[in-house]
Scaffold this active site. Structure first.
Site, PDB file in Angstrom:
ATOM      1  N   GLU A 111      -3.987   8.103  -4.465  1.00 56.24           N
ATOM      2  CA  GLU A 111      -4.429   7.407  -5.668  1.00 56.24           C
ATOM      3  C   GLU A 111      -5.826   7.860  -6.068  1.00 56.24           C
ATOM      4  OE1 GLU A 111      -3.978   3.229  -4.721  1.00 56.24           O
ATOM      5  OE2 GLU A 111      -1.860   3.287  -5.281  1.00 56.24           O
ATOM      6  N   ASP A 154       3.981   0.058  -7.258  1.00 56.08           N
ATOM      7  CA  ASP A 154       2.676  -0.117  -7.887  1.00 56.08           C
ATOM      8  C   ASP A 154       1.618   0.701  -7.160  1.00 56.08           C
ATOM      9  OD1 ASP A 154       0.889  -1.519  -9.796  1.00 56.08           O
ATOM     10  OD2 ASP A 154       0.023  -2.372  -7.964  1.00 56.08           O
ATOM     11  N   HIS A 182      -1.221   0.913  -9.656  1.00 58.67           N
ATOM     12  CA  HIS A 182      -1.984  -0.003  -8.797  1.00 58.67           C
ATOM     13  C   HIS A 182      -2.680  -1.071  -9.637  1.00 58.67           C
ATOM     14  CE1 HIS A 182      -4.117  -0.275  -4.634  1.00 58.67           C
ATOM     15  NE2 HIS A 182      -3.845  -1.463  -5.122  1.00 58.67           N
ATOM     16  N   ARG A 190       0.855  -1.185   0.000  1.00 56.16           N
ATOM     17  CA  ARG A 190       0.000   0.000   0.000  1.00 56.16           C
ATOM     18  C   ARG A 190       0.892   1.235   0.000  1.00 56.16           C
ATOM     19  NH1 ARG A 190      -3.692  -2.415  -1.625  1.00 56.16           N
ATOM     20  NH2 ARG A 190      -5.835  -2.595  -0.820  1.00 56.16           N
ATOM     21  N   ALA A 247      -1.203  -4.393  -9.755  1.00 55.00           N
ATOM     22  CA  ALA A 247      -0.592  -5.678  -9.417  1.00 55.00           C
ATOM     23  C   ALA A 247      -1.598  -6.815  -9.403  1.00 55.00           C
ATOM     24  CB  ALA A 247       0.105  -5.583  -8.054  1.00 55.00           C
TER      25      ALA A 247
END
Length: 309
Positions: free
Chosen positions: A256, A251, A275, A227, A277
């Site tokens: 975000e 990632d 983000h 995170r 993954a």
């Protein structure tokens, strides 16, 4: 008929499963509070990343279960959910392979700067930097895995062919095929690649910070597939700019969705993905189906397998 709200990108396998159990499935973008409030009478929600707290829960009187599409559930207010007798679930392990593959990719991309070398074909911006920085191989190195659950263990399995030494950190003791359990300081000081695979909690927020970067090797690469909150992003940008560490592959970021203004996107020693993954056909099917199964359990009066509150 009971209703379940899901995001538009939810796997059709999960939608078919819910409908086969007799539930009405409603789809929308889950991009705003209004997307939820337009269907305030739903009994269950299969939720992606939109923040979901008291202000929404208090307006949804029938809601009994919120199933997170993934492992992390920091976007759902657990205290508010418990106060409203709403069960919150997640899906541990369902996307472990996809996330572990992403971690492997980030180690290779950030370690060898492949993306920047591809950019340099058409953009001169990083050519001088790349001429002076050759990157490092993953083979034979020491890899620190911070978090050794489903994802950390899958990364370790994938690393077997690279002949690495693994230092793993977790709350509980585990067998580590390619190495051994270690303290955080041992990982920071010894690892050539440091991989974070933890959820965001008050205890893990900014656990990777300026003091940690000073402990790490100047040749080290940080990879964050956990995170964004795990890493003090301002300190990371400074460490990369000053070459306190060699590189980073991330990632996830603190704010975000990531925007073009994020300074990590403009550093020659950072590789960033938005983000993604957990996004693969297999993972999206597995995660959504596992979440849908727990929704059905709760709405049929059974206990959820993966309840987190």
């Amino acid at each position: 008929m009971k209703k379940v709200l899901v995001a538009n990108m939810t796997s059709q396998k999960a939608v078919d499963y819910l409908e086969s159990k007799g539930y009405q499935v409603i789809k929308n973008d889950q991009a705003s509070d209004d997307d939820f409030l337009e269907h305030a009478d739903v009994d269950g929600i299969l939720i992606m990343m939109h923040p979901f707290g008291e202000s929404l829960m208090s307006k949804m009187p029938n809601l009994k279960v919120v199933a997170r599409h993934g492992v992390g559930y920091d976007n759902v207010d657990l205290d508010a959910a418990s106060a409203h007798d709403i069960v919150v679930t997640n899906t541990p392990g369902a996307n472990a392979t996809a996330v572990a593959e992403t971690a492997m990719m980030h180690m290779l991309m950030a370690g060898r700067m492949f993306y920047q070398r591809r950019q340099a074909i058409t953009d001169n911006a990083n050519k001088r930097y790349l001429a002076a920085h050759h990157g490092q191989e993953l083979t034979g190195k020491t890899v620190g895995l911070i978090g050794y659950g489903h994802i950390g263990q899958e990364i370790n399995r994938m690393l077997t062919g690279f002949n690495v030494k693994v230092l793993a950190y977790a709350r509980h003791q585990h067998e580590v095929t390619n190495g051994h359990m270690a303290t955080l300081d041992e990982i920071y000081e010894q690892a050539d690649f440091v991989v974070t695979a933890l959820p965001a909690t008050p205890e893990t927020k900014h656990m990777i910070n300026a003091s940690v970067f000073r402990k790490m090797k100047k040749s080290a690469v940080l990879v964050n597939i956990g995170r964004g909150a795990l890493v003090d992003e301002e300190a990371l940008v400074e460490a990369l700019t000053n070459e306190e560490i060699a590189g980073a592959g991330v990632d996830v970021v603190e704010k975000e969705p990531i925007t073009a203004e994020n300074p990590l996107l403009h550093l020659p020693n950072a590789f960033v993905t938005p983000h993604v993954a957990m996004i693969s056909k297999e993972a999206m099917d597995n995660v959504a189906l596992k979440a849908a199964e727990d929704i059905v359990r709760v709405l049929e009066g059974e206990r959820a397998v993966f309840q987190v509150n």
